[in-house]
Design a protein around this motif. Sequence first.
Motif, PDB file in Angstrom:
ATOM      1  N   TYR A 172      25.649   3.936 -34.840  1.00 39.02           N
ATOM      2  CA  TYR A 172      25.151   4.992 -35.452  1.00 39.02           C
ATOM      3  C   TYR A 172      25.943   4.641 -36.807  1.00 39.02           C
ATOM      4  N   GLU A 173      24.893   5.460 -37.955  1.00 33.79           N
ATOM      5  CA  GLU A 173      25.595   5.561 -39.299  1.00 33.79           C
ATOM      6  C   GLU A 173      25.030   6.790 -39.892  1.00 33.79           C
ATOM      7  N   TRP A 223      20.877   2.342 -34.318  1.00 31.86           N
ATOM      8  CA  TRP A 223      20.495   0.918 -34.286  1.00 31.86           C
ATOM      9  C   TRP A 223      21.083   0.425 -32.826  1.00 31.86           C
ATOM     10  N   VAL A 224      20.172  -0.954 -32.532  1.00 29.65           N
ATOM     11  CA  VAL A 224      20.711  -1.347 -31.207  1.00 29.65           C
ATOM     12  C   VAL A 224      20.592  -3.112 -31.685  1.00 29.65           C
ATOM     13  N   GLU A 225      21.409  -3.774 -30.964  1.00 23.34           N
ATOM     14  CA  GLU A 225      21.657  -5.158 -31.341  1.00 23.34           C
ATOM     15  C   GLU A 225      20.218  -5.870 -30.632  1.00 23.34           C
ATOM     16  N   MET A 226      19.815  -6.819 -31.427  1.00 25.54           N
ATOM     17  CA  MET A 226      18.900  -7.359 -31.078  1.00 25.54           C
ATOM     18  C   MET A 226      18.956  -8.620 -30.063  1.00 25.54           C
ATOM     19  N   THR A 237      14.616  -4.532 -38.982  1.00 26.48           N
ATOM     20  CA  THR A 237      15.757  -5.242 -38.703  1.00 26.48           C
ATOM     21  C   THR A 237      16.827  -5.599 -39.885  1.00 26.48           C
ATOM     22  N   ALA A 238      18.225  -5.384 -39.685  1.00 24.13           N
ATOM     23  CA  ALA A 238      18.963  -5.586 -40.695  1.00 24.13           C
ATOM     24  C   ALA A 238      20.239  -6.324 -40.157  1.00 24.13           C
ATOM     25  N   TRP A 239      21.222  -6.884 -40.899  1.00 24.61           N
ATOM     26  CA  TRP A 239      22.281  -7.616 -40.583  1.00 24.61           C
ATOM     27  C   TRP A 239      23.458  -6.798 -40.557  1.00 24.61           C
ATOM     28  N   ALA A 240      24.092  -6.573 -39.468  1.00 26.00           N
ATOM     29  CA  ALA A 240      25.501  -5.559 -39.527  1.00 26.00           C
ATOM     30  C   ALA A 240      26.733  -6.157 -38.976  1.00 26.00           C
ATOM     31  N   LEU A 241      27.653  -5.767 -39.358  1.00 29.35           N
ATOM     32  CA  LEU A 241      28.979  -5.890 -38.920  1.00 29.35           C
ATOM     33  C   LEU A 241      29.321  -4.886 -38.038  1.00 29.35           C
ATOM     34  N   VAL A 242      29.067  -5.336 -36.511  1.00 31.33           N
ATOM     35  CA  VAL A 242      29.283  -4.505 -35.417  1.00 31.33           C
ATOM     36  C   VAL A 242      30.714  -4.753 -35.086  1.00 31.33           C
ATOM     37  N   VAL A 264      16.105   2.106 -34.256  1.00 29.92           N
ATOM     38  CA  VAL A 264      15.479   2.792 -33.185  1.00 29.92           C
ATOM     39  C   VAL A 264      15.093   4.360 -33.237  1.00 29.92           C
ATOM     40  N   GLY A 265      16.145   4.992 -34.388  1.00 27.44           N
ATOM     41  CA  GLY A 265      16.107   6.287 -34.586  1.00 27.44           C
ATOM     42  C   GLY A 265      16.406   6.553 -36.048  1.00 27.44           C
TER      43      GLY A 265
END
Length: 437
Positions: A172-173, A223-226, A237-242, A264-265
């Motif tokens: 989340y963010e 967000w969920v990982e693809m 979609t987007a790129w993210a530092l998880v 997703v939300g």
Amino acid sequence: MAASGLLVAFLAQGMAPDVSGAGKQAATVPVLSPTIPLEITVTSPPSPPTLASLQHDFDVFSWQMFVALNWPANADGSPNTKLTIGQAPRDSVVWQHWRESRSIFLPKGETPPPWGQNTPLPAVCSGINPKTLPPNTLRLTQIGKTPNLLDESSEPFKTGPLIDQNGRYTRYEILTNETMFNYILGNTLYSKAGQQAFNADADFPSSDPKAAQVGSIMVKAAWVEMGGKYDPSKFFTAWALVYDNPAEQHGVKPFCKLEKVGLVGLHIAHKTADEPQWIWSTFENVANAPTQGEKLQRSAYNFFDPACKDCQVNEPPPRPWNPENAYTKPSQIERVIAITPEAKRLNDSFHRALAAVTPNSVWLNYELVSTQWPTNASSRIDPTGVPAPSFLANTTLESYIQGEVKQTSSSCMACHNNATTTAGKSADFTYLLQRAQ
């Protein structure tokens, strides 16, 4: 007169709200615009407006917000008017250029960098060269709608991480627009010391149609990982530092990776002159979860397994919670309050508009759940403004507090009315200020 004021005047005549009118709205194709709406437009008929007709108007406002904020963005975050929403799907969108909460509320109450600049990468990601990251890479560490979920929650409801169908933690963010950020920065509300010195209730600027001024807006995204069970073509979609950060999540080990994630939300909260309790709009991916009591419409969902017959529904995963686990049993989520037929018709109309521009637009995979708004914004009895609908929940952001039980089920305005600063003053319907150090 304000929309909420019109409704109060209508009810004062002793007439019951007509809830049948919303279904009679014309099935027109909406105009898609990159301009953020500053207030709802009251449509007619009927006159005076009804509860149902105003709900429709607020829902249209929500869709207008969704379209404007998800418009392809220029490098400075402004909407790229050479494109239309759904075109250039690999480009960032407007709200992704806003300020994430972790770049506002810094350790030791340090002053955040000005708008347009970001903070350095977190220490746990020090092994990654920032120059190699895709533009506008997200930073996702939060595993719940609220911070420090592994320790405690600042919001007074049952909560817990949401586990996707790949057995991974949803991330989340929370972001603010420039107006909201400038108010925090200008009043030193980014630190506990600053809030103590401010020593007053927060009062974020409202959108002002007369001055054509955009007011305070905040966004909460899930967000969920693809990969695995998720098809990236069905998500924005987007790129993210998880990453997992011991400074924010007690007991975890430092960890950081670059991942493609899918939306997703999405909550959008917008403070307007006529709605000082803010307008609360919530959207979801169409495949998130089925609705309780309704026939399953899909063979697979983002947060529901039709084959699992003994899964507990809408219950947080058992402790201990650890995002480092390679696999955690997925959550089994169902929608408790169905999306109304009127909202579904409005979703269909905006989907037609989106498809007319880009037939395979990724935004066809998103739908409005509902909009919560104050029916009596100036009420002297109810500081929440007598919200309509009374309850509102997103299956990814209020997964475990859905329903219609007072003081228990999710209501954006009822919950956020309790928000205070670290100095004990009213925080103007946002818990963000409690993140100050």
